[in-house]
Design a protein around this motif. Sequence first.
Motif, mmCIF file in Angstrom:
data_model
loop_
_atom_site.group_PDB
_atom_site.id
_atom_site.type_symbol
_atom_site.label_atom_id
_atom_site.label_comp_id
_atom_site.label_asym_id
_atom_site.label_seq_id
_atom_site.Cartn_x
_atom_site.Cartn_y
_atom_site.Cartn_z
ATOM 1 N N LYS A 1 0.820 -1.209 0.000
ATOM 2 C CA LYS A 1 0.000 0.000 0.000
ATOM 3 C C LYS A 1 0.859 1.266 0.000
ATOM 4 O O LYS A 1 1.831 1.369 0.729
ATOM 5 C CB LYS A 1 -0.910 0.008 1.232
ATOM 6 N N GLY A 2 0.492 2.213 -0.830
ATOM 7 C CA GLY A 2 1.074 3.548 -0.784
ATOM 8 C C GLY A 2 2.425 3.740 -1.438
ATOM 9 O O GLY A 2 2.907 4.871 -1.530
ATOM 10 N N ASP B 1 3.343 3.617 -4.487
ATOM 11 C CA ASP B 1 3.315 4.368 -5.739
ATOM 12 C C ASP B 1 2.871 5.817 -5.549
ATOM 13 O O ASP B 1 2.755 6.570 -6.519
ATOM 14 C CB ASP B 1 2.415 3.664 -6.767
ATOM 15 N N ASP B 2 2.631 6.219 -4.271
ATOM 16 C CA ASP B 2 2.311 7.610 -3.973
ATOM 17 C C ASP B 2 3.565 8.433 -3.694
ATOM 18 O O ASP B 2 3.508 9.655 -3.581
ATOM 19 C CB ASP B 2 1.370 7.693 -2.761
ATOM 20 N N PRO C 1 8.813 2.495 -5.451
ATOM 21 C CA PRO C 1 7.625 2.555 -6.325
ATOM 22 C C PRO C 1 7.725 1.590 -7.514
ATOM 23 O O PRO C 1 8.823 1.298 -7.992
ATOM 24 C CB PRO C 1 7.617 4.013 -6.800
#
Length: 259
Positions: free
Chosen positions: A128-129, A131-132, A178
């Motif tokens: 989770k997260g 790629d942010d 990422p």
Amino acid sequence: MDFSFIIVIFLIGFIGSFISGMVGIGGSIIKYPMLLYIPPLFGLAAFSAHEVSGISAVQVFFATMGGVWAYRKGGYLNKTLIIYMGVAILVGSFIGGYGSKLLSEGAINLVYGILAVIAAVMMFIPKKGIDDIPLEQVTFNKWLAAILSLIVGIGAGIVGAAGAFILVPIMLVVLKIPTRMTIASSLAITFISSIGATIGKLTTGQVEYFPALIMVIASLIASPLGANLGKKVNTKILQWILAALILATSIKIWVDILF
């Protein structure tokens, strides 16, 4: 070496390299079982595990070269990550590639099966997260990355796989890199790794040159095509494609080892 042999080997190389460019692996996770099992289905001579690992090592070198070239622009290549993991995996893959001559075919398949299981489990851990995170703000534990790369290199060098199918889960799950940066950087790291594995296989006479040449030509055509498609596909889809490939291959290898 008839025409049907050339076509089958070329298609194996093309399909594997296209997928490898798209999801950031060298392609041996796909091509190793394909080379082992598909030629006999068409009445062609079967390769031994040693021959398959030798051909795979050479092919991965060129497939990853093509993939890196396609990703050279856009900021996806993390140079620090590539240097730390690349140098460590190069040392490990040379040790594994050279030492593989001392192992039986059953032992090579066993190593491959263990690596595939570990990679499959890691790919199904939630990510989770990651790629942010903006690409320019990515950080990671450099020495942990190097140590894990060394271990992966030794195991991957044994099977001529260059190790990307385990490096990608490590970069995603452990180092929190990422997805697109993982794909691009893993291709570069795998290219470095394949140097050691290829030298190890060539110096111990484990490479069949004509099939390897066919695979190389297919790789140089297909890998950049796959990499360009990978830039456009949703990152979650890329993760699931890789997870499915690793899981399917793991199951197939273990069925053969156990039965």
